[in-house]
Design a protein around this motif. Structure first.
Motif, PDB file in Angstrom:
ATOM      1  N   ARG A  56       0.817  -1.214   0.000  1.00  0.00           N
ATOM      2  CA  ARG A  56       0.000   0.000   0.000  1.00  0.00           C
ATOM      3  C   ARG A  56       0.850   1.263   0.000  1.00  0.00           C
ATOM      4  NH1 ARG A  56      -5.649  -0.543   3.053  1.00  0.00           N
ATOM      5  NH2 ARG A  56      -6.100   0.907   1.377  1.00  0.00           N
ATOM      6  N   THR A  57       2.060   1.155  -0.520  1.00  0.00           N
ATOM      7  CA  THR A  57       2.875   2.356  -0.679  1.00  0.00           C
ATOM      8  C   THR A  57       2.426   3.105  -1.924  1.00  0.00           C
ATOM      9  OG1 THR A  57       4.509   1.044  -1.885  1.00  0.00           O
ATOM     10  CG2 THR A  57       4.884   1.387   0.476  1.00  0.00           C
ATOM     11  N   VAL A  58       2.690   4.403  -1.943  1.00  0.00           N
ATOM     12  CA  VAL A  58       2.266   5.236  -3.063  1.00  0.00           C
ATOM     13  C   VAL A  58       3.470   5.923  -3.685  1.00  0.00           C
ATOM     14  CG1 VAL A  58      -0.033   5.582  -2.108  1.00  0.00           C
ATOM     15  CG2 VAL A  58       1.788   7.225  -1.594  1.00  0.00           C
ATOM     16  N   HIS A  59       3.345   6.192  -4.971  1.00  0.00           N
ATOM     17  CA  HIS A  59       4.409   6.866  -5.707  1.00  0.00           C
ATOM     18  C   HIS A  59       3.755   7.829  -6.695  1.00  0.00           C
ATOM     19  CE1 HIS A  59       7.362   3.806  -4.337  1.00  0.00           C
ATOM     20  NE2 HIS A  59       6.304   3.023  -4.371  1.00  0.00           N
ATOM     21  N   TYR A  60       4.428   8.953  -6.928  1.00  0.00           N
ATOM     22  CA  TYR A  60       3.877   9.974  -7.808  1.00  0.00           C
ATOM     23  C   TYR A  60       4.917  10.439  -8.824  1.00  0.00           C
ATOM     24  CZ  TYR A  60       0.264  10.395  -4.219  1.00  0.00           C
ATOM     25  OH  TYR A  60      -0.749  10.138  -3.327  1.00  0.00           O
ATOM     26  N   THR A  69      -3.416  13.093  -5.076  1.00  0.00           N
ATOM     27  CA  THR A  69      -3.347  12.073  -4.034  1.00  0.00           C
ATOM     28  C   THR A  69      -4.071  10.826  -4.511  1.00  0.00           C
ATOM     29  OG1 THR A  69      -3.352  13.768  -2.303  1.00  0.00           O
ATOM     30  CG2 THR A  69      -3.877  11.511  -1.643  1.00  0.00           C
ATOM     31  N   ILE A  70      -3.383   9.692  -4.434  1.00  0.00           N
ATOM     32  CA  ILE A  70      -3.989   8.413  -4.800  1.00  0.00           C
ATOM     33  C   ILE A  70      -4.359   7.672  -3.533  1.00  0.00           C
ATOM     34  CG2 ILE A  70      -1.756   7.204  -4.932  1.00  0.00           C
ATOM     35  CD1 ILE A  70      -2.938   5.584  -7.290  1.00  0.00           C
ATOM     36  N   SER A  71      -5.504   6.997  -3.561  1.00  0.00           N
ATOM     37  CA  SER A  71      -5.945   6.222  -2.409  1.00  0.00           C
ATOM     38  C   SER A  71      -6.764   5.034  -2.901  1.00  0.00           C
ATOM     39  CB  SER A  71      -6.774   7.078  -1.457  1.00  0.00           C
ATOM     40  OG  SER A  71      -7.937   7.567  -2.097  1.00  0.00           O
ATOM     41  N   ARG A  72      -6.966   4.067  -2.027  1.00  0.00           N
ATOM     42  CA  ARG A  72      -7.779   2.923  -2.406  1.00  0.00           C
ATOM     43  C   ARG A  72      -8.679   2.536  -1.260  1.00  0.00           C
ATOM     44  NH1 ARG A  72      -4.121  -1.489  -4.593  1.00  0.00           N
ATOM     45  NH2 ARG A  72      -5.918  -2.876  -4.453  1.00  0.00           N
ATOM     46  N   ASP A  73      -9.817   1.968  -1.623  1.00  0.00           N
ATOM     47  CA  ASP A  73     -10.800   1.485  -0.676  1.00  0.00           C
ATOM     48  C   ASP A  73     -11.043   0.021  -1.009  1.00  0.00           C
ATOM     49  OD1 ASP A  73     -13.094   0.773   0.742  1.00  0.00           O
ATOM     50  OD2 ASP A  73     -13.980   2.762   0.547  1.00  0.00           O
ATOM     51  N   ASN A  74     -10.478  -0.862  -0.223  1.00  0.00           N
ATOM     52  CA  ASN A  74     -10.617  -2.289  -0.534  1.00  0.00           C
ATOM     53  C   ASN A  74     -12.061  -2.773  -0.398  1.00  0.00           C
ATOM     54  OD1 ASN A  74      -7.947  -2.578  -1.215  1.00  0.00           O
ATOM     55  ND2 ASN A  74      -7.334  -3.531   0.708  1.00  0.00           N
ATOM     56  N   ALA A  75     -12.807  -2.171   0.506  1.00  0.00           N
ATOM     57  CA  ALA A  75     -14.205  -2.575   0.676  1.00  0.00           C
ATOM     58  C   ALA A  75     -15.035  -2.223  -0.562  1.00  0.00           C
ATOM     59  CB  ALA A  75     -14.796  -1.918   1.909  1.00  0.00           C
ATOM     60  N   VAL A  79     -10.127   2.624  -6.553  1.00  0.00           N
ATOM     61  CA  VAL A  79      -8.968   3.493  -6.356  1.00  0.00           C
ATOM     62  C   VAL A  79      -9.360   4.886  -6.808  1.00  0.00           C
ATOM     63  CG1 VAL A  79      -6.611   3.975  -7.116  1.00  0.00           C
ATOM     64  CG2 VAL A  79      -7.295   1.633  -6.570  1.00  0.00           C
ATOM     65  N   TYR A  80      -8.882   5.885  -6.078  1.00  0.00           N
ATOM     66  CA  TYR A  80      -9.254   7.261  -6.352  1.00  0.00           C
ATOM     67  C   TYR A  80      -8.011   8.096  -6.641  1.00  0.00           C
ATOM     68  CZ  TYR A  80     -13.321   5.384  -4.031  1.00  0.00           C
ATOM     69  OH  TYR A  80     -14.366   4.581  -3.684  1.00  0.00           O
ATOM     70  N   LEU A  81      -8.197   9.122  -7.452  1.00  0.00           N
ATOM     71  CA  LEU A  81      -7.136  10.083  -7.703  1.00  0.00           C
ATOM     72  C   LEU A  81      -7.716  11.474  -7.462  1.00  0.00           C
ATOM     73  CD1 LEU A  81      -4.160  10.345  -8.632  1.00  0.00           C
ATOM     74  CD2 LEU A  81      -5.052  10.848 -10.919  1.00  0.00           C
TER      75      LEU A  81
END
Length: 126
Positions: A56-60, A69-75, A79-81
């Protein structure tokens, strides 16, 4: 079969914000690294951001660092940007891509991803 569907693109003025979504189906979401790429007319597809699994590391990309900002919701298997302070240079078609077997050195290379969405257009203009 893994499927990715992007949404959230549109027309925004310089300095504005948009939130892109990438909906994932057809596989075990928690195993997939998901990246965002973009392609402007006449240009090559370029890396924007990635969120790795399982770390769950992020890179830009340097061009978006501090603004996106990137994020994710496993439920929600999504994935969002989040894109802030948008500039005309950010105008492009944005794609999300997924792969379950990427090593760190490959995460910025669009050629290494097996699955792609259809893209969503982002236009930044006054």
């Amino acid at each position: 079969q893994v499927q990715l569907v992007e949404s959230g693109g549109g027309l925004v003025q310089p300095g504005g914000s948009l939130r892109l979504s990438c909906s994932f189906s057809g596989g075990t979401f928690s195993r997939y690294t998901i990246g965002w790429f973009r392609q402007a007319p006449g240009k090559e597809r370029e890396f924007v951001a990635v969120i790795r699994q399982p770390a769950r590391t992020v890179h830009y990309a340097d061009s978006v660092k501090g603004r996106f900002t990137i994020s994710r919701d496993n439920a929600q298997t999504s994935v969002y940007l989040q894109m802030n302070s948008l500039q005309p240079a950010d105008t492009a078609t944005y794609y999300c891509a997924g792969d379950s077997g990427l090593i760190l050195s490959s995460i910025r290379d669009h050629r290494m991803y097996d699955y792609w969405g259809q893209g969503t257009q982002v236009t930044v203009s006054s």
